[in-house]
Write an enzyme that holds these catalytic residues in place. Structure first.
Site, PDB file in Angstrom:
ATOM      1  N   ASN A 104       0.850  -1.188   0.000  1.00  0.00           N
ATOM      2  CA  ASN A 104       0.000   0.000   0.000  1.00  0.00           C
ATOM      3  C   ASN A 104       0.885   1.237   0.000  1.00  0.00           C
ATOM      4  O   ASN A 104       2.119   1.136   0.005  1.00  0.00           O
ATOM      5  CB  ASN A 104      -0.958  -0.016   1.197  1.00  0.00           C
ATOM      6  CG  ASN A 104      -0.222  -0.110   2.519  1.00  0.00           C
ATOM      7  OD1 ASN A 104       0.541   0.782   2.876  1.00  0.00           O
ATOM      8  ND2 ASN A 104      -0.429  -1.206   3.256  1.00  0.00           N
ATOM      9  N   ASP A 106      -5.841 -10.202  12.437  1.00  0.00           N
ATOM     10  CA  ASP A 106      -6.031  -8.805  12.844  1.00  0.00           C
ATOM     11  C   ASP A 106      -5.197  -8.521  14.092  1.00  0.00           C
ATOM     12  O   ASP A 106      -5.547  -8.947  15.200  1.00  0.00           O
ATOM     13  CB  ASP A 106      -7.520  -8.552  13.120  1.00  0.00           C
ATOM     14  CG  ASP A 106      -7.841  -7.076  13.216  1.00  0.00           C
ATOM     15  OD1 ASP A 106      -7.071  -6.346  13.859  1.00  0.00           O
ATOM     16  OD2 ASP A 106      -8.863  -6.658  12.649  1.00  0.00           O
ATOM     17  N   ILE A 107      -4.103  -7.809  13.917  1.00  0.00           N
ATOM     18  CA  ILE A 107      -3.176  -7.566  15.030  1.00  0.00           C
ATOM     19  C   ILE A 107      -3.806  -6.661  16.076  1.00  0.00           C
ATOM     20  O   ILE A 107      -3.741  -6.924  17.282  1.00  0.00           O
ATOM     21  CB  ILE A 107      -1.867  -6.966  14.504  1.00  0.00           C
ATOM     22  CG1 ILE A 107      -1.216  -7.909  13.483  1.00  0.00           C
ATOM     23  CG2 ILE A 107      -0.902  -6.700  15.661  1.00  0.00           C
ATOM     24  CD1 ILE A 107       0.001  -7.326  12.785  1.00  0.00           C
ATOM     25  N   LYS A 137       9.381 -16.922 -10.114  1.00  0.00           N
ATOM     26  CA  LYS A 137       8.647 -15.849 -10.777  1.00  0.00           C
ATOM     27  C   LYS A 137       7.556 -16.422 -11.679  1.00  0.00           C
ATOM     28  O   LYS A 137       7.796 -17.314 -12.493  1.00  0.00           O
ATOM     29  CB  LYS A 137       9.606 -14.984 -11.601  1.00  0.00           C
ATOM     30  CG  LYS A 137       8.920 -13.821 -12.295  1.00  0.00           C
ATOM     31  CD  LYS A 137       9.910 -12.999 -13.105  1.00  0.00           C
ATOM     32  CE  LYS A 137       9.192 -11.881 -13.854  1.00  0.00           C
ATOM     33  NZ  LYS A 137      10.125 -11.106 -14.687  1.00  0.00           N
ATOM     34  N   LYS A 160     -12.935  -3.403  16.824  1.00  0.00           N
ATOM     35  CA  LYS A 160     -11.606  -3.876  17.197  1.00  0.00           C
ATOM     36  C   LYS A 160     -11.424  -3.977  18.711  1.00  0.00           C
ATOM     37  O   LYS A 160     -10.539  -4.695  19.183  1.00  0.00           O
ATOM     38  CB  LYS A 160     -10.532  -2.942  16.640  1.00  0.00           C
ATOM     39  CG  LYS A 160     -10.609  -2.722  15.136  1.00  0.00           C
ATOM     40  CD  LYS A 160     -10.055  -3.886  14.363  1.00  0.00           C
ATOM     41  CE  LYS A 160      -9.958  -3.547  12.875  1.00  0.00           C
ATOM     42  NZ  LYS A 160      -9.397  -4.644  12.082  1.00  0.00           N
ATOM     43  N   LYS A 198     -15.001   1.074  13.608  1.00  0.00           N
ATOM     44  CA  LYS A 198     -13.769   0.282  13.741  1.00  0.00           C
ATOM     45  C   LYS A 198     -13.326   0.208  15.186  1.00  0.00           C
ATOM     46  O   LYS A 198     -12.897  -0.854  15.670  1.00  0.00           O
ATOM     47  CB  LYS A 198     -12.660   0.892  12.880  1.00  0.00           C
ATOM     48  CG  LYS A 198     -11.344   0.124  12.937  1.00  0.00           C
ATOM     49  CD  LYS A 198     -10.302   0.700  11.984  1.00  0.00           C
ATOM     50  CE  LYS A 198      -9.010  -0.100  12.022  1.00  0.00           C
ATOM     51  NZ  LYS A 198      -7.997   0.410  11.070  1.00  0.00           N
ATOM     52  N   PHE A 249      -5.376   3.090  14.210  1.00  0.00           N
ATOM     53  CA  PHE A 249      -5.498   4.122  13.183  1.00  0.00           C
ATOM     54  C   PHE A 249      -6.531   3.666  12.160  1.00  0.00           C
ATOM     55  O   PHE A 249      -6.621   2.467  11.850  1.00  0.00           O
ATOM     56  CB  PHE A 249      -4.164   4.369  12.499  1.00  0.00           C
ATOM     57  CG  PHE A 249      -3.312   5.404  13.182  1.00  0.00           C
ATOM     58  CD1 PHE A 249      -3.039   6.615  12.572  1.00  0.00           C
ATOM     59  CD2 PHE A 249      -2.802   5.163  14.454  1.00  0.00           C
ATOM     60  CE1 PHE A 249      -2.257   7.571  13.213  1.00  0.00           C
ATOM     61  CE2 PHE A 249      -2.028   6.108  15.096  1.00  0.00           C
ATOM     62  CZ  PHE A 249      -1.750   7.320  14.475  1.00  0.00           C
TER      63      PHE A 249
END
Length: 398
Positions: free
Chosen positions: A208, A304-305, A286, A341, A337, A323
């Site tokens: 990302n 999910d940490i 590859k 969470k 969220k 965040f």
């Protein structure tokens, strides 16, 4: 208190040098020994006699003073202190520090020291905003130099803006923090930062646009308040800060393992942009194009940490901060969220392309807690980090 601490105070040339006299007095009131160094330009604003009288120390001025070199060489002088403070730090001094120039006593000491350096910039607002100054500041921060200020306000030249040297109490507080006596002294804080890279094959990966700049700034701000920081970082665009325990990872799975090993902690700040998915079976070689036929790639969801740490029964940090980087309905998505969470706070920001926040130098955040929303003004990521670090310190010490 700064009892039994030795501060090497470098006084640069500028009208703000008059504050250095009060700074010397206040540092000594806190119990510190202050060894002063004057630049040539500083002598236009304060006298060696006044500096020496207030510090009760010899005022060092000349690199080529043979008597001083016989009594105490500049190398020894640069290392006798517990901390080097530069106040005021002029544009000229910042430029010399950032570019490794050493043509007078002050710049030579700053090059030769093996101690932490805290600078209090002071200059005209246009000089502060100049691209060259900002490049130098960025270089110094990446080198681990600590900053206090500059503040915004009216200047001696009649202009208004950022460039005023911080007030003496703020410099005293920053000095205490730099010496490990800040409000987070004795606290261990875990920070995750940067993107993760999820391999497709040996040469391709899913990633990302996170630069890691915000997480890096947060780790540095917590360090500056005296915390011991475990910094788990993916492959970021910015170097990690000095003075923290750096654990470099590539994938989400590696980040989770590093987080588990870093616990327990008093607080955990999850600023990393962790990939939600990984390739189920990455190729060992590859993947080649085959007559226009697209490769079949299957995905699995990464663990999910943030949610995992928030749900811990044992070793859960007292404060867990997540965040939420969103592109639409930012507050609604971030609020949901936080509930989903199970974390204590969520720092929400709009990372739509037009904001320039993802990968940029500024951030525009809303802090969401059980008590409600705090909308912070858009500011540099370093300022966001300092504001968040101060909130964390207040929460942990409340």
């Amino acid at each position: 208190m700064l009892v039994d601490k030795t501060i090497l105070l470098v006084i640069g040339g500028g009208i703000a040098a008059f504050k250095s006299l009060d700074l010397i007095r206040r540092l000594r009131d806190e119990g510190a020994r202050v060894v002063p160094v004057l630049t040539k330009a500083a002598e236009e604003f304060v006298t060696p006699l006044s500096v020496s009288a207030l510090s009760a120390e010899k005022c060092y001025r000349d690199l080529f003073d043979l008597t001083d070199e016989a009594e105490m060489g500049h190398i020894e002088l640069s290392r006798l202190a517990d901390l080097v403070v530069v106040a005021p730090a002029t544009a000229d001094l910042l430029g010399k520090m950032a570019n490794g120039l050493a043509n007078d006593l002050a710049s030579t000491l700053l090059m030769a020291t093996d101690k932490r350096v805290l600078v209090a910039p002071a200059m005209n607002v246009k000089m502060w905003e100049h691209p060259a100054t900002q490049r130098n500041v960025a270089t110094l921060k990446s080198d681990g130099v600590l900053f206090v200020g500059p503040d915004e306000g009216p200047m001696a030249c009649g202009e208004f803006g950022y460039g005023r040297m911080s007030e003496v109490p703020d410099i005293i507080a920053a000095t205490s923090a730099a010496l490990g006596d800040g409000p987070l002294k004795g606290k261990h804080i875990l920070v995750t930062s940067g993107p993760t890279h999820e391999p497709i094959d040996p040469v391709r990966y899913i990633a990302n646009r996170s630069s890691g700049a915000q997480g890096t700034a947060i780790a540095a701000a917590l360090r500056d308040l005296g915390a011991r920081v475990s910094f788990v970082t993916g492959p970021a665009d910015v170097p990690p800060p000095q003075g923290v325990d750096v654990i470099a990872v590539q994938t989400a799975a590696e980040m989770k393992t590093a987080v588990d090993r870093a616990l327990p902690a008093d607080a955990a700040i999850f600023a990393a942009a962790v990939a939600d998915w990984r390739v189920t079976s990455a190729s060992g070689s590859k993947i080649k194009k085959t007559n226009g036929k697209l490769p079949e790639i299957t995905f699995s969801e990464n663990e999910d940490i943030l949610a995992g740490v928030s749900a811990l029964k044992k070793n859960r940090p007292a404060l867990v901060v997540g965040f939420a980087a969103e592109t639409d309905d930012v507050i609604a998505h971030a609020t949901a969220k936080r509930a989903r969470k199970g974390c204590d706070w969520i720092v929400a920001n709009d990372v739509s392309p037009e904001t320039g926040i993802m990968g940029g130098s500024e951030n525009d955040v809303t802090l969401i807690t059980a008590e409600g929303l705090e909308n912070w003004p858009r500011m540099a990521k370093s300022e966001v980090a300092r504001t968040l670090a101060a909130r964390i310190a207040a929460a942990l010490n409340g």
